[in-house]
Design a protein around this motif. Sequence first.
Motif, PDB file in Angstrom:
ATOM      1  N   GLN A 175     -24.644 -23.695 -27.181  1.00  0.00           N
ATOM      2  CA  GLN A 175     -23.827 -22.813 -26.699  1.00  0.00           C
ATOM      3  C   GLN A 175     -24.857 -21.626 -25.859  1.00  0.00           C
ATOM      4  O   GLN A 175     -24.559 -20.685 -25.217  1.00  0.00           O
ATOM      5  CB  GLN A 175     -23.200 -22.236 -27.613  1.00  0.00           C
ATOM      6  CG  GLN A 175     -22.030 -23.009 -28.315  1.00  0.00           C
ATOM      7  CD  GLN A 175     -21.246 -23.369 -27.213  1.00  0.00           C
ATOM      8  OE1 GLN A 175     -20.515 -22.597 -26.360  1.00  0.00           O
ATOM      9  NE2 GLN A 175     -20.729 -24.693 -27.163  1.00  0.00           N
ATOM     10  N   TYR A 176     -26.088 -21.805 -25.966  1.00  0.00           N
ATOM     11  CA  TYR A 176     -27.198 -20.841 -25.580  1.00  0.00           C
ATOM     12  C   TYR A 176     -27.265 -20.799 -24.191  1.00  0.00           C
ATOM     13  O   TYR A 176     -27.325 -21.774 -23.262  1.00  0.00           O
ATOM     14  CB  TYR A 176     -28.603 -21.193 -26.095  1.00  0.00           C
ATOM     15  CG  TYR A 176     -29.515 -20.278 -25.790  1.00  0.00           C
ATOM     16  CD1 TYR A 176     -29.927 -19.250 -26.879  1.00  0.00           C
ATOM     17  CD2 TYR A 176     -30.556 -20.034 -24.637  1.00  0.00           C
ATOM     18  CE1 TYR A 176     -30.740 -18.098 -26.444  1.00  0.00           C
ATOM     19  CE2 TYR A 176     -31.429 -19.221 -24.510  1.00  0.00           C
ATOM     20  CZ  TYR A 176     -31.589 -18.063 -25.431  1.00  0.00           C
ATOM     21  OH  TYR A 176     -32.503 -17.071 -25.166  1.00  0.00           O
ATOM     22  N   ILE A 177     -27.001 -19.705 -23.486  1.00  0.00           N
ATOM     23  CA  ILE A 177     -26.834 -19.346 -21.852  1.00  0.00           C
ATOM     24  C   ILE A 177     -28.163 -18.693 -21.680  1.00  0.00           C
ATOM     25  O   ILE A 177     -28.335 -17.486 -22.006  1.00  0.00           O
ATOM     26  CB  ILE A 177     -25.466 -19.074 -21.788  1.00  0.00           C
ATOM     27  CG1 ILE A 177     -24.404 -19.797 -22.184  1.00  0.00           C
ATOM     28  CG2 ILE A 177     -25.572 -18.472 -20.330  1.00  0.00           C
ATOM     29  CD1 ILE A 177     -23.090 -19.178 -21.826  1.00  0.00           C
ATOM     30  N   ASN A 178     -28.867 -19.355 -20.840  1.00  0.00           N
ATOM     31  CA  ASN A 178     -29.918 -18.405 -20.065  1.00  0.00           C
ATOM     32  C   ASN A 178     -30.238 -18.878 -18.645  1.00  0.00           C
ATOM     33  O   ASN A 178     -30.998 -18.389 -17.899  1.00  0.00           O
ATOM     34  CB  ASN A 178     -31.423 -18.966 -20.782  1.00  0.00           C
ATOM     35  CG  ASN A 178     -31.591 -20.187 -20.796  1.00  0.00           C
ATOM     36  OD1 ASN A 178     -31.041 -21.119 -20.469  1.00  0.00           O
ATOM     37  ND2 ASN A 178     -33.053 -20.344 -21.083  1.00  0.00           N
ATOM     38  N   ASN A 179     -29.197 -19.870 -18.071  1.00  0.00           N
ATOM     39  CA  ASN A 179     -29.539 -20.175 -16.639  1.00  0.00           C
ATOM     40  C   ASN A 179     -28.098 -19.353 -15.947  1.00  0.00           C
ATOM     41  O   ASN A 179     -26.994 -19.527 -16.309  1.00  0.00           O
ATOM     42  CB  ASN A 179     -29.415 -21.477 -16.418  1.00  0.00           C
ATOM     43  CG  ASN A 179     -30.527 -22.030 -17.001  1.00  0.00           C
ATOM     44  OD1 ASN A 179     -31.860 -21.515 -16.312  1.00  0.00           O
ATOM     45  ND2 ASN A 179     -30.442 -23.043 -17.638  1.00  0.00           N
ATOM     46  N   PHE A 180     -28.269 -18.539 -14.851  1.00  0.00           N
ATOM     47  CA  PHE A 180     -27.514 -17.961 -14.286  1.00  0.00           C
ATOM     48  C   PHE A 180     -27.374 -18.116 -12.712  1.00  0.00           C
ATOM     49  O   PHE A 180     -28.652 -18.294 -12.187  1.00  0.00           O
ATOM     50  CB  PHE A 180     -27.521 -16.476 -14.228  1.00  0.00           C
ATOM     51  CG  PHE A 180     -27.469 -16.054 -15.834  1.00  0.00           C
ATOM     52  CD1 PHE A 180     -26.480 -15.706 -16.606  1.00  0.00           C
ATOM     53  CD2 PHE A 180     -28.750 -16.083 -16.361  1.00  0.00           C
ATOM     54  CE1 PHE A 180     -26.386 -15.392 -17.726  1.00  0.00           C
ATOM     55  CE2 PHE A 180     -28.807 -15.672 -17.906  1.00  0.00           C
ATOM     56  CZ  PHE A 180     -27.718 -15.245 -18.548  1.00  0.00           C
ATOM     57  N   VAL A 181     -26.452 -18.155 -12.064  1.00  0.00           N
ATOM     58  CA  VAL A 181     -26.296 -18.592 -10.591  1.00  0.00           C
ATOM     59  C   VAL A 181     -25.628 -17.189  -9.755  1.00  0.00           C
ATOM     60  O   VAL A 181     -24.560 -16.639 -10.347  1.00  0.00           O
ATOM     61  CB  VAL A 181     -25.585 -19.884 -10.015  1.00  0.00           C
ATOM     62  CG1 VAL A 181     -25.201 -19.955  -8.800  1.00  0.00           C
ATOM     63  CG2 VAL A 181     -26.021 -21.102 -10.673  1.00  0.00           C
ATOM     64  N   PHE A 182     -26.519 -16.722  -8.891  1.00  0.00           N
ATOM     65  CA  PHE A 182     -26.068 -15.922  -7.941  1.00  0.00           C
ATOM     66  C   PHE A 182     -25.722 -16.308  -6.461  1.00  0.00           C
ATOM     67  O   PHE A 182     -26.796 -16.787  -5.810  1.00  0.00           O
ATOM     68  CB  PHE A 182     -26.814 -14.572  -8.030  1.00  0.00           C
ATOM     69  CG  PHE A 182     -27.033 -13.929  -9.280  1.00  0.00           C
ATOM     70  CD1 PHE A 182     -26.027 -12.908  -9.600  1.00  0.00           C
ATOM     71  CD2 PHE A 182     -27.694 -14.499 -10.340  1.00  0.00           C
ATOM     72  CE1 PHE A 182     -26.004 -12.153 -10.595  1.00  0.00           C
ATOM     73  CE2 PHE A 182     -27.731 -13.814 -11.466  1.00  0.00           C
ATOM     74  CZ  PHE A 182     -26.926 -12.737 -11.895  1.00  0.00           C
ATOM     75  N   GLU A 183     -24.471 -16.223  -5.967  1.00  0.00           N
ATOM     76  CA  GLU A 183     -24.193 -16.612  -4.814  1.00  0.00           C
ATOM     77  C   GLU A 183     -23.736 -15.685  -3.854  1.00  0.00           C
ATOM     78  O   GLU A 183     -23.236 -14.551  -4.322  1.00  0.00           O
ATOM     79  CB  GLU A 183     -23.233 -17.582  -4.760  1.00  0.00           C
ATOM     80  CG  GLU A 183     -21.855 -17.522  -4.992  1.00  0.00           C
ATOM     81  CD  GLU A 183     -20.769 -18.284  -5.133  1.00  0.00           C
ATOM     82  OE1 GLU A 183     -21.049 -19.366  -5.062  1.00  0.00           O
ATOM     83  OE2 GLU A 183     -19.421 -18.079  -5.796  1.00  0.00           O
TER      84      GLU A 183
END
Length: 72
Positions: free
Chosen positions: A60-68
């Motif tokens: 559940q650890y979230i550290n990746n993000f996408v910006f479009e």
Amino acid sequence: MILVEIEQMFHDEPIEGLFSWLEAQGYRGKVRRNRSWAPISTFDVERDQRQVAHDPRSLQYINNFVFEPRAE
């Protein structure tokens, strides 16, 4: 598109400030959650990083993000 890895534990300032800055530059943020993409507004640093940080088995650890880029 911008793919960025961000972890609050390495920053003194809230990482939401970076999210806001990228959105002000014309990008829309998304986060991968449960095998689908969700708006970055659904990300909560307490729930998605701090509470699960001490469990190395947590998926559940979230550290990746996408910006479009936003459509004009």
